[in-house]
Enzyme design. Structure first.
Site, PDB file in Angstrom:
ATOM      1  N   HIS A   1       0.809  -1.220   0.000  1.00 42.67           N
ATOM      2  CA  HIS A   1       0.000   0.000   0.000  1.00 42.67           C
ATOM      3  C   HIS A   1       0.841   1.268   0.000  1.00 42.67           C
ATOM      4  O   HIS A   1       0.327   2.364  -0.139  1.00 42.67           O
ATOM      5  CB  HIS A   1      -0.942  -0.015   1.222  1.00 42.67           C
ATOM      6  CG  HIS A   1      -2.024   1.011   1.160  1.00 42.67           C
ATOM      7  ND1 HIS A   1      -2.094   2.075   2.041  1.00 42.67           N
ATOM      8  CD2 HIS A   1      -3.084   1.149   0.322  1.00 42.67           C
ATOM      9  CE1 HIS A   1      -3.148   2.819   1.764  1.00 42.67           C
ATOM     10  NE2 HIS A   1      -3.769   2.287   0.727  1.00 42.67           N
TER      11      HIS A   1
ATOM     12  N   LYS B   1       3.447   4.241  -1.151  1.00 44.83           N
ATOM     13  CA  LYS B   1       3.678   4.971  -2.397  1.00 44.83           C
ATOM     14  C   LYS B   1       5.035   5.655  -2.278  1.00 44.83           C
ATOM     15  O   LYS B   1       5.175   6.671  -1.585  1.00 44.83           O
ATOM     16  CB  LYS B   1       2.595   6.020  -2.647  1.00 44.83           C
ATOM     17  CG  LYS B   1       1.205   5.428  -2.920  1.00 44.83           C
ATOM     18  CD  LYS B   1       0.416   5.213  -1.670  1.00 44.83           C
ATOM     19  CE  LYS B   1      -0.943   4.608  -1.977  1.00 44.83           C
ATOM     20  NZ  LYS B   1      -1.672   4.250  -0.749  1.00 44.83           N
TER      21      LYS B   1
ATOM     22  N   ASP C   1      17.858   8.162  -8.272  1.00 39.24           N
ATOM     23  CA  ASP C   1      19.318   8.224  -8.076  1.00 39.24           C
ATOM     24  C   ASP C   1      19.746   8.241  -6.612  1.00 39.24           C
ATOM     25  O   ASP C   1      20.862   8.658  -6.296  1.00 39.24           O
ATOM     26  CB  ASP C   1      19.902   9.458  -8.776  1.00 39.24           C
ATOM     27  CG  ASP C   1      19.977   9.260 -10.288  1.00 39.24           C
ATOM     28  OD1 ASP C   1      19.828   8.110 -10.746  1.00 39.24           O
ATOM     29  OD2 ASP C   1      20.187  10.254 -11.002  1.00 39.24           O
TER      30      ASP C   1
ATOM     31  N   HIS D   1      -8.389  11.236   0.684  1.00 38.88           N
ATOM     32  CA  HIS D   1      -7.504  10.077   0.689  1.00 38.88           C
ATOM     33  C   HIS D   1      -6.246  10.345   1.510  1.00 38.88           C
ATOM     34  O   HIS D   1      -5.318   9.551   1.519  1.00 38.88           O
ATOM     35  CB  HIS D   1      -7.129   9.712  -0.755  1.00 38.88           C
ATOM     36  CG  HIS D   1      -6.522   8.357  -0.908  1.00 38.88           C
ATOM     37  ND1 HIS D   1      -5.174   8.158  -1.110  1.00 38.88           N
ATOM     38  CD2 HIS D   1      -7.092   7.129  -0.875  1.00 38.88           C
ATOM     39  CE1 HIS D   1      -4.936   6.865  -1.212  1.00 38.88           C
ATOM     40  NE2 HIS D   1      -6.072   6.213  -1.061  1.00 38.88           N
TER      41      HIS D   1
ATOM     42  N   LYS E   1      -3.453  10.913   4.522  1.00 41.84           N
ATOM     43  CA  LYS E   1      -3.007  10.202   5.725  1.00 41.84           C
ATOM     44  C   LYS E   1      -1.910  11.049   6.381  1.00 41.84           C
ATOM     45  O   LYS E   1      -0.720  10.724   6.301  1.00 41.84           O
ATOM     46  CB  LYS E   1      -2.449   8.815   5.377  1.00 41.84           C
ATOM     47  CG  LYS E   1      -3.432   7.909   4.629  1.00 41.84           C
ATOM     48  CD  LYS E   1      -3.122   7.903   3.163  1.00 41.84           C
ATOM     49  CE  LYS E   1      -3.826   6.818   2.380  1.00 41.84           C
ATOM     50  NZ  LYS E   1      -5.245   6.697   2.544  1.00 41.84           N
TER      51      LYS E   1
ATOM     52  N   ASP F   1       0.728  19.464  18.167  1.00 47.18           N
ATOM     53  CA  ASP F   1       1.313  20.651  18.807  1.00 47.18           C
ATOM     54  C   ASP F   1       2.124  21.499  17.835  1.00 47.18           C
ATOM     55  O   ASP F   1       3.054  22.212  18.256  1.00 47.18           O
ATOM     56  CB  ASP F   1       2.199  20.243  19.989  1.00 47.18           C
ATOM     57  CG  ASP F   1       1.381  19.768  21.180  1.00 47.18           C
ATOM     58  OD1 ASP F   1       0.161  20.012  21.197  1.00 47.18           O
ATOM     59  OD2 ASP F   1       1.965  19.148  22.079  1.00 47.18           O
TER      60      ASP F   1
END
Length: 397
Positions: free
Chosen positions: A109, A111, A116, A306, A308, A313
């Site tokens: 899941h 990404k 390089d 979508h 996450k 603080d």
């Protein structure tokens, strides 16, 4: 965490894809990409075309997609990429029995993209047009999601974990063909030696501290969850979380309610669109208890959410692929970048605060109480199914 990083927040594919293309066009040695979904259409085509051009000029290009998120590469594009020299692999293809085999619930899941060993990208954005959604169809407004463009020492960590997975997949493939000697050699294989001087010429090293956190099914089963729990436990003023699939387990629920009890303002920006029965209804079983604890819940209204990401603080922040639900925290391979850079955390906090005020619909306790009995029954059924699935896998959540 180590210092020496530069972090640039990217919102949506509209910002991520051009940044990836620019980095890929400058590649000289290696481009390695992992993604859950790669849709060869719309805005995501610019990334596919950049990978093709890059391989044609002799750069090593590797692409790994998930066997559910990208169940099948279009034949025309598979042939184009293979002709160009792009090495493509599918992580855990479903096969004939599909998800009837519980081990196949463990998905890729994360990404990630590394160019390089110098530039990296990490976040929640799949390679799919911002206006396309595999469940909701064509969207009226772009999907809300975030990623990071990163330079600094943790890029080497990104490359290492990607290369390890690549060679393990190679070894498994050879072993299934009974080429055991080749499988052993693939398992032990190294990866190309790359330049690892992360400091741009003429520029002092950045003091920004950051780290890459992984979740896998071997050594890093709970790293990301523990990072969330630690930061929430240390919160003194405010916790802001934007998360697509939010089904907190016992530990996370307790950490959030304890934070609210000691006076911390806790605000959640969650996905409000109906996509999947289990994720939509099971999530709502947690709403009532969270609201009773004084936690604010807002659902993103303009389009699909979508993201996450989280800020605590205005001094600790994370951007990555990890949903706060059992699939991400117990089964999927995930990757998050965490940082204690105050400037970055303040910028992300400002963006989330603006979204909460302008695009979030606040959920009230009375609103939940007045939901039709049929929907409340669906919530309980979905939660029970989710718990049964976890029990089958031997997980406590």
């Amino acid at each position: 965490m180590r210092a020496g990083h530069q972090l640039h927040l990217l919102e949506g594919g509209g910002e991520l894809f051009p940044a990836m293309v620019r980095a890929i066009e400058r590649a000289r040695h290696l481009v390695h990409v992992e993604t859950y979904i790669f849709e060869f259409a719309g805005a995501a085509l610019q990334v596919a075309e950049a990978l093709e051009r890059c391989a044609l000029r002799g750069v090593t290009v590797r692409l790994v997609v998930d066997g559910i998120g990208t169940a099948r590469l279009p034949q025309s594009w598979r042939e184009r990429l293979e002709r160009a020299g792009v090495q493509c692999r599918v992580y855990l293809p479903l096969g004939h029995l599909g998800l009837l085999i519980p081990s196949r619930w463990r998905r890729l899941h994360r990404k990630l993209c590394v160019v390089d060993g110098l530039q990296g990208f990490c976040g929640g954005i799949n390679l799919i047009d911002d206006l396309d959604d595999v469940s909701l169809g064509r969207l009226e407004r772009p999907r809300l999601d975030f990623a990071l463009q990163v330079s600094g020492p943790l890029v080497a960590d990104m490359l290492e974990t990607m290369e390890q997975l690549w060679w393990r997949m190679q070894a498994v493939s050879r072993a299934r063909q009974h080429e055991f000697r080749a499988a052993w050699e693939a398992w032990r294989a190294g990866w190309p030696a790359l330049p690892l001087d992360h400091s741009p010429p003429g520029r002092k090293a950045s003091p920004t501290a950051a780290a890459l956190l992984l979740r896998d099914n071997l050594r890093h089963r709970h790293d990301i969850e523990r990072a969330y729990l630690r930061s929430i436990a240390r919160a003194r003023h405010e916790i802001l979380i934007a998360n697509a699939y939010f089904i907190p387990g016992r530990k996370l629920h307790r950490a959030l309610t304890l934070a609210a009890a000691r006076g911390v303002r806790v605000r959640l920006l969650l996905h409000g669109k109906y996509e999947h029965f289990l994720q939509y209804h099971a999530a709502r079983t947690a709403y009532r208890r969270l609201l009773e604890a004084g936690i604010e819940i807002h659902e993103y209204a303009p389009s699909a959410l979508h993201a996450k990401v989280a800020v605590v603080d205005a001094s600790w922040a994370t951007v990555g692929s990890t949903n706060l639900d059992p699939l991400s925290l117990l089964m999927a391979r995930e990757a998050n970048v965490v940082t204690r850079d105050p400037a970055f955390a303040r910028g992300l906090r400002q963006r989330l605060d603006h979204l909460l005020q302008t695009a979030g619909v606040r959920i009230e306790h009375e609103q939940l109480r007045l939901r039709p009995w049929r929907l409340r029954l669906f919530d309980r059924v979905a939660y029970a199914i989710m718990r049964a699935m976890l029990w089958l896998l031997g997980h406590r959540y």
